[in-house]
Design a protein around this motif. Structure first.
Motif, PDB file in Angstrom:
ATOM      1  N   ASP A  11     103.450 -29.599  44.157  1.00 27.82           N
ATOM      2  CA  ASP A  11     104.114 -29.554  42.868  1.00 27.82           C
ATOM      3  C   ASP A  11     105.624 -29.743  43.047  1.00 27.82           C
ATOM      4  O   ASP A  11     106.307 -28.831  43.489  1.00 27.82           O
ATOM      5  CB  ASP A  11     103.788 -28.206  42.215  1.00 27.82           C
ATOM      6  CG  ASP A  11     104.427 -28.062  40.851  1.00 27.82           C
ATOM      7  OD1 ASP A  11     104.745 -29.105  40.231  1.00 27.82           O
ATOM      8  OD2 ASP A  11     104.627 -26.904  40.419  1.00 27.82           O
ATOM      9  N   ARG A  12     106.085 -30.928  42.738  1.00 28.88           N
ATOM     10  CA  ARG A  12     107.509 -31.287  42.780  1.00 28.88           C
ATOM     11  C   ARG A  12     108.209 -30.803  44.065  1.00 28.88           C
ATOM     12  O   ARG A  12     109.160 -30.027  44.025  1.00 28.88           O
ATOM     13  CB  ARG A  12     108.236 -30.730  41.547  1.00 28.88           C
ATOM     14  CG  ARG A  12     108.000 -31.589  40.316  1.00 28.88           C
ATOM     15  CD  ARG A  12     108.417 -30.856  39.069  1.00 28.88           C
ATOM     16  NE  ARG A  12     107.605 -29.647  38.920  1.00 28.88           N
ATOM     17  CZ  ARG A  12     107.980 -28.571  38.233  1.00 28.88           C
ATOM     18  NH1 ARG A  12     109.149 -28.548  37.631  1.00 28.88           N
ATOM     19  NH2 ARG A  12     107.189 -27.526  38.145  1.00 28.88           N
ATOM     20  N   ILE A  13     107.701 -31.309  45.170  1.00 25.51           N
ATOM     21  CA  ILE A  13     108.238 -30.924  46.487  1.00 25.51           C
ATOM     22  C   ILE A  13     109.490 -31.748  46.800  1.00 25.51           C
ATOM     23  O   ILE A  13     109.490 -32.976  46.661  1.00 25.51           O
ATOM     24  CB  ILE A  13     107.187 -31.179  47.581  1.00 25.51           C
ATOM     25  CG1 ILE A  13     105.962 -30.301  47.377  1.00 25.51           C
ATOM     26  CG2 ILE A  13     107.792 -30.992  48.968  1.00 25.51           C
ATOM     27  CD1 ILE A  13     106.127 -28.899  47.872  1.00 25.51           C
ATOM     28  N   ASN A  14     110.532 -31.078  47.232  1.00 22.80           N
ATOM     29  CA  ASN A  14     111.708 -31.744  47.800  1.00 22.80           C
ATOM     30  C   ASN A  14     111.899 -31.200  49.211  1.00 22.80           C
ATOM     31  O   ASN A  14     111.933 -29.987  49.406  1.00 22.80           O
ATOM     32  CB  ASN A  14     112.956 -31.460  46.971  1.00 22.80           C
ATOM     33  CG  ASN A  14     112.933 -32.213  45.663  1.00 22.80           C
ATOM     34  OD1 ASN A  14     113.194 -33.404  45.621  1.00 22.80           O
ATOM     35  ND2 ASN A  14     112.568 -31.519  44.591  1.00 22.80           N
ATOM     36  N   THR A  15     111.995 -32.111  50.167  1.00 19.26           N
ATOM     37  CA  THR A  15     112.141 -31.678  51.563  1.00 19.26           C
ATOM     38  C   THR A  15     113.355 -32.361  52.180  1.00 19.26           C
ATOM     39  O   THR A  15     113.660 -33.513  51.866  1.00 19.26           O
ATOM     40  CB  THR A  15     110.893 -32.063  52.388  1.00 19.26           C
ATOM     41  OG1 THR A  15     109.741 -31.706  51.643  1.00 19.26           O
ATOM     42  CG2 THR A  15     110.893 -31.359  53.720  1.00 19.26           C
ATOM     43  N   GLN A  16     114.015 -31.637  53.030  1.00 22.58           N
ATOM     44  CA  GLN A  16     115.204 -32.181  53.687  1.00 22.58           C
ATOM     45  C   GLN A  16     115.181 -31.866  55.176  1.00 22.58           C
ATOM     46  O   GLN A  16     114.761 -30.778  55.574  1.00 22.58           O
ATOM     47  CB  GLN A  16     116.449 -31.535  53.090  1.00 22.58           C
ATOM     48  CG  GLN A  16     117.188 -32.431  52.120  1.00 22.58           C
ATOM     49  CD  GLN A  16     118.243 -31.661  51.368  1.00 22.58           C
ATOM     50  OE1 GLN A  16     117.950 -31.014  50.380  1.00 22.58           O
ATOM     51  NE2 GLN A  16     119.462 -31.739  51.871  1.00 22.58           N
ATOM     52  N   TYR A  17     115.622 -32.813  56.001  1.00 19.93           N
ATOM     53  CA  TYR A  17     115.961 -32.504  57.399  1.00 19.93           C
ATOM     54  C   TYR A  17     117.480 -32.549  57.472  1.00 19.93           C
ATOM     55  O   TYR A  17     118.055 -33.633  57.404  1.00 19.93           O
ATOM     56  CB  TYR A  17     115.388 -33.547  58.352  1.00 19.93           C
ATOM     57  CG  TYR A  17     113.886 -33.496  58.534  1.00 19.93           C
ATOM     58  CD1 TYR A  17     113.276 -32.398  59.130  1.00 19.93           C
ATOM     59  CD2 TYR A  17     113.092 -34.557  58.128  1.00 19.93           C
ATOM     60  CE1 TYR A  17     111.908 -32.369  59.311  1.00 19.93           C
ATOM     61  CE2 TYR A  17     111.718 -34.529  58.318  1.00 19.93           C
ATOM     62  CZ  TYR A  17     111.131 -33.437  58.903  1.00 19.93           C
ATOM     63  OH  TYR A  17     109.777 -33.402  59.101  1.00 19.93           O
ATOM     64  N   GLY A  18     118.105 -31.432  57.590  1.00 21.41           N
ATOM     65  CA  GLY A  18     119.568 -31.437  57.559  1.00 21.41           C
ATOM     66  C   GLY A  18     120.036 -32.037  56.251  1.00 21.41           C
ATOM     67  O   GLY A  18     119.673 -31.559  55.174  1.00 21.41           O
ATOM     68  N   ALA A  19     120.842 -33.086  56.337  1.00 25.72           N
ATOM     69  CA  ALA A  19     121.372 -33.686  55.124  1.00 25.72           C
ATOM     70  C   ALA A  19     120.462 -34.791  54.589  1.00 25.72           C
ATOM     71  O   ALA A  19     120.682 -35.312  53.503  1.00 25.72           O
ATOM     72  CB  ALA A  19     122.769 -34.250  55.391  1.00 25.72           C
ATOM     73  N   VAL A  20     119.436 -35.149  55.360  1.00 25.70           N
ATOM     74  CA  VAL A  20     118.590 -36.280  54.973  1.00 25.70           C
ATOM     75  C   VAL A  20     117.408 -35.790  54.145  1.00 25.70           C
ATOM     76  O   VAL A  20     116.609 -34.977  54.609  1.00 25.70           O
ATOM     77  CB  VAL A  20     118.059 -37.018  56.224  1.00 25.70           C
ATOM     78  CG1 VAL A  20     117.222 -38.212  55.816  1.00 25.70           C
ATOM     79  CG2 VAL A  20     119.217 -37.425  57.108  1.00 25.70           C
ATOM     80  N   GLN A  21     117.319 -36.286  52.908  1.00 27.09           N
ATOM     81  CA  GLN A  21     116.199 -35.879  52.065  1.00 27.09           C
ATOM     82  C   GLN A  21     115.011 -36.793  52.327  1.00 27.09           C
ATOM     83  O   GLN A  21     115.132 -38.017  52.349  1.00 27.09           O
ATOM     84  CB  GLN A  21     116.602 -35.935  50.589  1.00 27.09           C
ATOM     85  CG  GLN A  21     115.470 -35.461  49.693  1.00 27.09           C
ATOM     86  CD  GLN A  21     115.957 -34.876  48.379  1.00 27.09           C
ATOM     87  OE1 GLN A  21     117.146 -34.827  48.113  1.00 27.09           O
ATOM     88  NE2 GLN A  21     115.020 -34.428  47.555  1.00 27.09           N
ATOM     89  N   VAL A  22     113.838 -36.174  52.529  1.00 23.78           N
ATOM     90  CA  VAL A  22     112.639 -36.942  52.862  1.00 23.78           C
ATOM     91  C   VAL A  22     111.704 -37.057  51.660  1.00 23.78           C
ATOM     92  O   VAL A  22     111.123 -38.101  51.409  1.00 23.78           O
ATOM     93  CB  VAL A  22     111.902 -36.293  54.050  1.00 23.78           C
ATOM     94  CG1 VAL A  22     110.622 -37.051  54.356  1.00 23.78           C
ATOM     95  CG2 VAL A  22     112.795 -36.281  55.281  1.00 23.78           C
TER      96      VAL A  22
END
Ligand code: ADP
Ligand code: MG
Lengths: 244, 612
Positions: A11-22
């Protein structure tokens, strides 16, 4: 909530590695008993989706629901205990343990020893090749055999859902067919499957439903049959060099 | 030769196997821990020491029989191991890999100091309650205690084998060691696995300490340091994380030592271990039983550079601080204060040296005390035996240390992360042992007495202000050189090596040359510091520059911020100057250092002034 007809829901997932959004507002659902595939090119964020589901990577926002219940933020072993087994990218077997030990590690969360032994026999019936290799170290097997061990290991947990990361990658065409057949067989026994694939032709040949991921966004979704005939998919994933 | 079967050789063999058994009890635990967490546990030796003291308490205070004592030691140390994992290491799970390693060093230091405060530094007797009979075999003899040690060793190995092979938790331990993520995806709680492994390793380590105490009938709070290192050496020989390899490596090490002592004498005992260790690290970093000469396993992103922006100190402030520091003796006449601060400046030079290699090329050296020792001895001996004026002997000692230090460390250049720390620690120990044994030059255990004081043009500069000013001048000089170096193109290349050695190598940067250069400059600075210390102290021996000084230097550097020039000076003043000035803490000084190190790693890894 627990009457959710989806075994897995993002459900509306936002994922980031450091500053990079995946992932950007990634939402999808796996109906109970179905095979759902997530298609996408290299580095589109497929493996990260698996890691979010399994709790190996924490999303910055959004929810992961298993059978309607949120599991976001739970440690991986707890999520596994809720009935999720996995076939990770490039198998990730325990190379210096025997095939038998690898397969039985899949039943790690189970306490019913007798039933585990029965399941072990049943699973090996599904993968007769492995019976000959039982005492061999998993690291010495061929790619196709390793894939079978990984799937056998996942089955041993008696999961409700198996998530698979590119199960056909690096396999010879003969093994690809065998693995796809097995996934369909497993699914017919009532296990829901969520698989991530680069090879759309492979995945859509057995899936019921598909999503297309492009740099972290779902750009297309629909029934597997419709997607197979979608001109966009054909151009991007079936037409060129990627087609199998 | 008396023939290998003569009685003496049988005795040496038995002795080697017994000592090897003791090392194995340590090394197996270290291998298990390395297996599941890729960590070299420097606190392991301290657990071994605690085991010996628990045994002492059981025998002496409770009159407990041996089996009860063994169980109490195993149980007590298992609890200690669990506590170390839970309090000291688990909170660091997400930080740079070198952080937990430094934490284990801090924990070890704290445990040793607590034991010393509780039981005094003096050795205690730990008489074996076993009957004192020996049986003859061939021309040699075996005693009851030998049999007990062998029995415990073989029994533990069998139990461990059974645990790993046949129990569910044992499978989980193996699976976690092979692939942590995959194990979690099978439902393995890796924290529980870690806890179990620390408990088992610590129980074995504690029992080992008890047995050693009984064997030599003596225990002391520092017994763990050397023993822990031996365990690490044994594990390196067998291959990191390899449990059967650790046992084989331990027996090999025990035999090597025993035969070596027979041939060369007791005081060489530890030298064999560390020379073997450096050779293994240089030639076969994966252990003797590995097939190829590959880089060791471990994603060795080993620098401790917490991302941070260094505090900018304006130029005028630096000048003001410098002038104030130089003018201090005009305002403060108290000789004790000046001497203490002079000592702090000497440590600041040492810290500058360490922050150069740790902060730029990313080599976390634990052997800097060895560089001090080389500088100190070189200058003292040049002044005493070669009659060189002190003003020449000190810079000459700097050059000697630069050359010798770089040569000694060069086998470690191709290593990274933990392996650098272990190798440099071993090299530091080798320096101390060579000093101890090379009597014709270094005067051996007696030390060098009557070292001439600092002087210029034949005039001794004995008064407190000079003992303050000269080290301060050294600080100013080294800091200047270092600041220039870091700001130059060369400095940027050095930092590129720290950030990503693989990439730097791919760009064709000759790593060895740059590392050599960094160690050369650092060696010169540390050599000067050691030389000045020798002339200020007027007496040095092989223990003046012991390993805890290396740890202290590292603590200073981390306190100030890794690679930060001003930070290194601040760290030295804070850690050497302050505790002395506030007197109260003199006895607890080392304890304070250990606790400071632990708190920094946990709460402020970038130090006070930030990493560069
Ligand atoms: N551990 C990580 N740290 C930083 N970036 C990562 C990490 N894992 C993956 N990425 C980046 O995230 C993006 C998505 O990766 P991934 O989910 O593995 O893609 P896919 O499986 O679709 O090839 C890629 O750009 C990849 O480089
Ligand atoms: Mg992937």
């Amino acid at each position: 909530m627990s009457t959710d007809d989806a075994i897995l829901r993002l459900d509306r997932i936002n994922t980031q590695y450091g500053a990079v959004q995946v992932h950007f507002d990634l939402s999808l659902a796996v109906p109970r008993g179905s095979i759902v595939c997530l298609l996408g090119g290299n580095a589109s964020g497929k493996s990260t989706t698996m890691k979010v589901i399994l709790g190996l990577v924490a999303p910055r926002s959004g929810r992961v629901l298993l059978g309607g219940e949120p599991v976001t933020g739970l440690p991986t072993p707890k999520i596994v205990r809720r009935g999720v087994a996995s076939v990770p990218e490039s198998r990730r077997l325990f190379g210096a343990m025997t095939v038998r030990e690898n397969v039985l590690m899949g039943a790690y969360t189970r306490g019913d020893r007798g039933a585990v032994r029965e399941d072990y026999e049943r699973v090996l019936d599904l993968f007769p090749r492995l019976r000959e290799r039982e005492r061999q170290h998993a690291g010495t097997l061929s790619g196709g055999e390793q894939q079978m061990v990984a799937m056998a290991r996942a089955l041993m947990a008696r999961p409700r859902l198996i998530v698979m990361d590119e199960p056909t990658m690096g396999l010879s065409p003969r093994h690809v067919d065998a693995v796809l057949d097995l996934i369909a067989t497993i699914n017919r026994q009532g296990v829901s499957i969520f698989m991530v694939e680069q090879n759309a032709a492979h995945a859509l040949s057995i899936a019921h439903h598909g999503y297309v991921l492009q740099t972290g966004r779902i750009v297309l979704s629909g029934g597997a049959r419709d997607l197979l005939h979608d001109p966009q998919i054909r151009d991007a994933y079936l037409g060129g060099a990627r087609a199998a | 030769m008396g023939g290998l079967l003569s009685g003496a050789w049988i005795d040496h063999t038995v002795n080697g196997l017994i000592v090897g058994n003791i090392y194995a009890l340590l090394a197996v635990g270290l291998a298990l821990i390395f297996g599941v967490s890729h960590l070299i546990n420097f606190a392991h030796g301290s657990v071994y020491m605690v085991g010996a003291y628990i045994g002492w308490a059981c025998f002496r205070l409770l009159d407990a029989p041996l089996p009860v004592t063994l169980l109490a030691v195993a149980g007590g140390c298992a609890l200690l191991g669990v506590a170390i994992e839970r309090i000291g290491l688990r909170p660091l799970a997400g930080s740079a890999r070198i952080a937990p390693l430094l934490a284990t060093i801090g924990i070890g230091l704290v445990l040793d100091q607590l034991a010393q405060l509780a039981f005094t530094p003096d050795p205690r007797a730990l008489p074996s309650p076993l009957p004192d009979w020996r049986i003859q075999i061939g021309g040699g003899t075996i005693g009851a205690l030998d049999l007990l040690i062998a029995g415990v060793g073989v029994g533990s190995a069998a139990l461990l084998y059974g645990f790993l092979r046949f129990t569910k938790l044992g499978w989980a331990v193996r699976a976690t060691a092979l692939d942590r993520d995959a194990a979690q995806q099978c439902g393995v709680d890796v924290n529980a696995v870690n806890r179990a492994v620390y408990a088992i390793a610590s129980a074995l380590g504690g029992v080992s300490g008890l047995l050693v105490g009984m064997y030599y009938n003596a225990i002391d709070p520092y017994m763990g340091f050397q023993a822990g290192l031996k365990g690490i050496v044994a594990q390196l020989i067998g291959g990191m994380g390899n449990v059967p390899g650790a046992i084989a490596g331990s027996l090999l090490l025990g035999l090597t030592e025993s035969y070596g002592i027979a041939l060369f004498g007791t005081s060489y005992r530890n030298l064999f271990a560390f020379v073997v260790m450096v050779l293994v690290l240089a030639l076969r970093p994966n252990g003797l039983f590995s097939r190829a000469r590959q880089t060791p396993p471990e994603p060795l992103t080993g620098t401790f550079v917490a991302p941070s922006r260094p505090v900018r100190i304006p130029g005028w402030l630096l000048w003001a601080l410098g002038i104030a520091a130089a003018a201090l003796p005009l305002a403060v006449q108290n000789a004790y204060v000046l001497q203490t601060l002079g000592n702090a400046w000497l440590y600041a030079v040492l810290a500058l040296s360490l922050t150069l290699v740790a902060g730029t090329v990313g080599q976390i050296s634990l052997g800097h005390a060895g560089l001090l020792a080389i500088g100190g001895y070189a200058s003292a001996l040049l002044a005493l035996d070669a009659k060189l004026p002190v003003a020449l002997a000190v810079p000459a000692a700097g050059v000697v240390t630069a050359v010798l230090g770089t040569l000694l460390v060069s086998p470690a250049f191709r290593l990274r992360g933990h392996y650098v720390s272990v190798a440099t620690l071993g090299i530091g120990e080798i320096v101390a042992l060579v000093i101890l044994n090379w009597e014709s030059v270094t005067r051996g255990p007696i030390g060098v007495v009557g070292i001439p004081p600092l002087s210029a043009f034949g005039t001794p500069l004995l008064s407190a202000p000079w003992v303050y000013w000269i080290p301060l001048a050294a600080v100013a000089l080294v800091a200047q050189v270092q600041a220039r170096l870091l700001g130059s193109h060369l400095g940027r290349t050095l930092r590129a090596i720290r950030e990503d050695e693989v990439a730097a190598r791919a760009y064709g940067v000759g790593l060895d040359r740059y590392k050599g250069l960094a160690f050369g400059v650092a060696g010169f600075a540390a050599g000067i510091a050691g030389a000045l210390m020798a002339h200020v102290y007027s007496y040095i021996n092989h223990e003046t520059f012991h390993a805890p000084i290396s740890v202290l230097a590292l603590t200073m550097v981390i306190l100030g911020g890794l690679g930060n020039v001003a930070g290194a000076i601040l760290g030295a003043v804070a850690l050497v100057g302050l505790p002395e000035l506030f007197r109260a803490a003199a006895e607890y000084r080392m304890l304070i250092y250990g606790v400071t190190l632990l708190l920094l790693i946990r709460f402020r890894p970038q130090g006070l002034l930030g990493t560069v």
